[in-house]
Design a protein around this motif. Structure first.
Motif: not given
Length: 272
Positions: A225-233
């Motif tokens: 399992n990969f964690v993918v954590r981007p930030w957005v408005n």
């Protein structure tokens, strides 16, 4: 019949006096009620012009309307000759008894005051409180109105809101999307990470600062399992979430990286 006519004749002045007083009291009540509504609306408009939050303006205008209407009732009773001083005392005693019977309503009122003072949210914020979620429309004396994304209206008692955790999804300007992507144990981890990063780099709504995170989260029973954590408005959260889920699946398929189904190995032992 003669006695009735004679009584009317003898008391005509008194009847006319009380008749006029009653009519004046009714007029005061009707006109005063309209004035109370007008003052309430005028208060709301004045607060909105001063850029006061819409929910706060709604709450304060409701209180102003209630106070003016109470004054109108006292004026109407005074016009009828009722001693308002003693009436207020009686009303106070009755109010105490009613207050004990309506503790829940008083709790809602007190919670509404706390919402206005503490301001955990404002009109337009998307919140989760009391087990319900929706956009805040207005705050009333006893309740708060929420509107769900599918256009349902939820009337929440103020005590239910203040009696538990409140999650405000709109207060901060940015939010982080948390995705967990599972790939097969046979997949090349370095290649998988590059594919996931390429999808994030291609999405224009993802913020550069703070930087996104792509890392191995766990070696699960059926997948890595990969964690993918981007930030957005905050306003781009759900459109970006849906786009990433679709684009990640397409990118992994193009790279022949399998997303495994849950699986179990069964070992059979044959007795001699």
């Amino acid at each position: 019949m003669d006695k009735a006519l004679e009584w009317l004749k003898n008391n005509s002045d008194l009847l006319i006096h009380y008749g006029i007083q009653t009519i004046l009291a009714i007029v005061i009540f009707i006109v005063g009620n309209k004035i109370a509504k007008f003052v309430g609306k005028l208060t709301a408009k004045g607060l909105e012009k001063r850029k006061v939050d819409k929910a706060v303006a709604s709450f304060l205008s409701s209180i102003v309307h209630a106070l003016v209407f109470a004054a109108v009732i006292l004026m109407a009773l005074s016009q009828l000759g009722i001693q308002t001083t003693s009436f207020v005392a009686i009303l106070g005693a009755a109010g105490l008894a009613i207050g004990l019977a309506l503790q829940g309503s008083l709790s809602n009122f007190a919670s509404g005051v706390l919402i206005i003072i503490l301001r955990p949210f404002k009109a337009g914020d998307y919140v989760e409180a009391g087990g319900k979620a929706g956009s805040v429309q207005k705050i009333e004396i006893f309740s708060t109105e929420l509107r769900t994304p599918d256009n349902k209206v939820i009337i929440m008692p103020n005590s239910a809101i203040m009696g538990g955790p409140i999650t405000n999804f709109s207060r901060e300007a940015t939010r982080r999307i948390d995705l967990v992507i599972g790939v097969s144990y046979s997949a090349d981890l370095k290649q998988t990470k590059e594919v996931l990063e390429s999808v994030l780099n291609a999405e224009s709504r993802i913020l550069k600062d703070p930087a996104y995170t792509v890392a191995v989260l766990e070696l699960a029973s059926s997948s890595v399992n990969f964690v993918v954590r981007p930030w957005v408005n905050s306003g781009d959260y759900w459109p970006t979430y849906f786009a990433l889920m679709e684009n990640i699946k397409i990118a992994l398929d193009d790279a022949n990286i399998a997303i495994p189904f849950p699986q179990m190995d069964v070992h059979l032992h044959k007795d001699a």
